[in-house]
Design a protein around this motif. Sequence first.
Motif, PDB file in Angstrom:
ATOM      1  N   GLY A  83       0.827  -1.199   0.000  1.00  0.00           N
ATOM      2  CA  GLY A  83       0.000   0.000   0.000  1.00  0.00           C
ATOM      3  C   GLY A  83       0.860   1.247   0.000  1.00  0.00           C
ATOM      4  N   GLY A  84       0.300   2.324  -0.546  1.00  0.00           N
ATOM      5  CA  GLY A  84       1.081   3.553  -0.661  1.00  0.00           C
ATOM      6  C   GLY A  84       0.385   4.778  -0.111  1.00  0.00           C
ATOM      7  N   ALA A  88       2.150  -1.406  -4.606  1.00  0.00           N
ATOM      8  CA  ALA A  88       0.900  -0.665  -4.766  1.00  0.00           C
ATOM      9  C   ALA A  88       0.407  -0.831  -6.199  1.00  0.00           C
ATOM     10  CB  ALA A  88       1.100   0.805  -4.425  1.00  0.00           C
ATOM     11  N   THR A 123       2.101   6.674  -4.846  1.00  0.00           N
ATOM     12  CA  THR A 123       3.030   6.451  -3.741  1.00  0.00           C
ATOM     13  C   THR A 123       3.985   7.635  -3.548  1.00  0.00           C
ATOM     14  OG1 THR A 123       4.699   5.373  -5.134  1.00  0.00           O
ATOM     15  CG2 THR A 123       2.972   3.970  -4.185  1.00  0.00           C
ATOM     16  N   ILE A 177       1.458  -4.317  -6.973  1.00  0.00           N
ATOM     17  CA  ILE A 177       0.869  -5.092  -5.885  1.00  0.00           C
ATOM     18  C   ILE A 177       0.617  -6.540  -6.294  1.00  0.00           C
ATOM     19  CG2 ILE A 177      -1.515  -4.491  -6.477  1.00  0.00           C
ATOM     20  CD1 ILE A 177      -0.036  -4.782  -2.915  1.00  0.00           C
TER      21      ILE A 177
END
Length: 306
Positions: A132-133, A156, A162, A181
């Motif tokens: 995740g970003g 991500a 990000t 991701i």
Amino acid sequence: MNIHLGPKAFVLGHPITHSKSPALHSAASVVLGSSIEYGRWDVTERDLPREWQYLTENYDVRGFSVTMPLKSAIIDYLDELTPFARAVGVVNTVFWRNGKAVGHNTDVSGIVNALTDAGANPSADSEYAIWGGGGTATAACAALAYMGAETVHVYAREQSRTQRVQDVAEAVGVEFVFHDISDAGADAHRYAVTVSTLPAGVADLILEPSSAVARNSVLLDVSYAVWPSPVAKAYEALGGKSVSGLEMLMHQALDQIKLFNGYELEDRLPQELEILAAMCQSVGLPARTKLPVQVFDQMKLIKTSN
């Protein structure tokens, strides 16, 4: 000025009816003997100017815990930022010193301690990942830098989302590497420490039966709406250790309690283990057997001059 009797602290954000912060802070106050009354104050970003003025003019406010969507917006109302808040770029804690409103980020300490309690003990050549970003990923990047990371691998959907994590990596002197991701499950075995900052449910399908994780590796899933989460179960089934974001919440609250009560981050609270035990009991976590890591040294966070 109509000051309401007694010192106050509040969690600010929207929505906050689900917040566990009042339970944590109130439990700590009983053991500490603090007179600070802690409560919720629902505030949207649009209403923040009016509510900030009302709260600071009508209450003897000692601190705010700040949650979404205010972690960036509240910076405009502060006199100073700590090096941690400047590095992360968002504030989750406001406290007063010498008449000045100061912004800090205790999520860094929360993440460091949640991982440490889970047994994370990365070596000099360990690799670190973030899934995740978004906003929590910025604190995760700073926390991993504090733990010794020289490179942070961020997974991500789009690198463009990000940018704030990239900014933090530059600020704290670690290398940022982007991955899609979709590769996170296949790459999981590379990392001694992984922090999932994805919303509840989003990470549940990342790990597959064919995935592997490193021996003694740790996954922190910041989501704790359901625990153990499916991704935490999958990680442990592969031989790793998982830790809930509720541990992060508890540890970051401890640092807020210090700051709200006039202590500094490098101080130990009186009866700190008893305070931690009360906080843990208030949210259903096991009691601690050792004191937490004190996360205050900016030289451990910021490795290079920029």
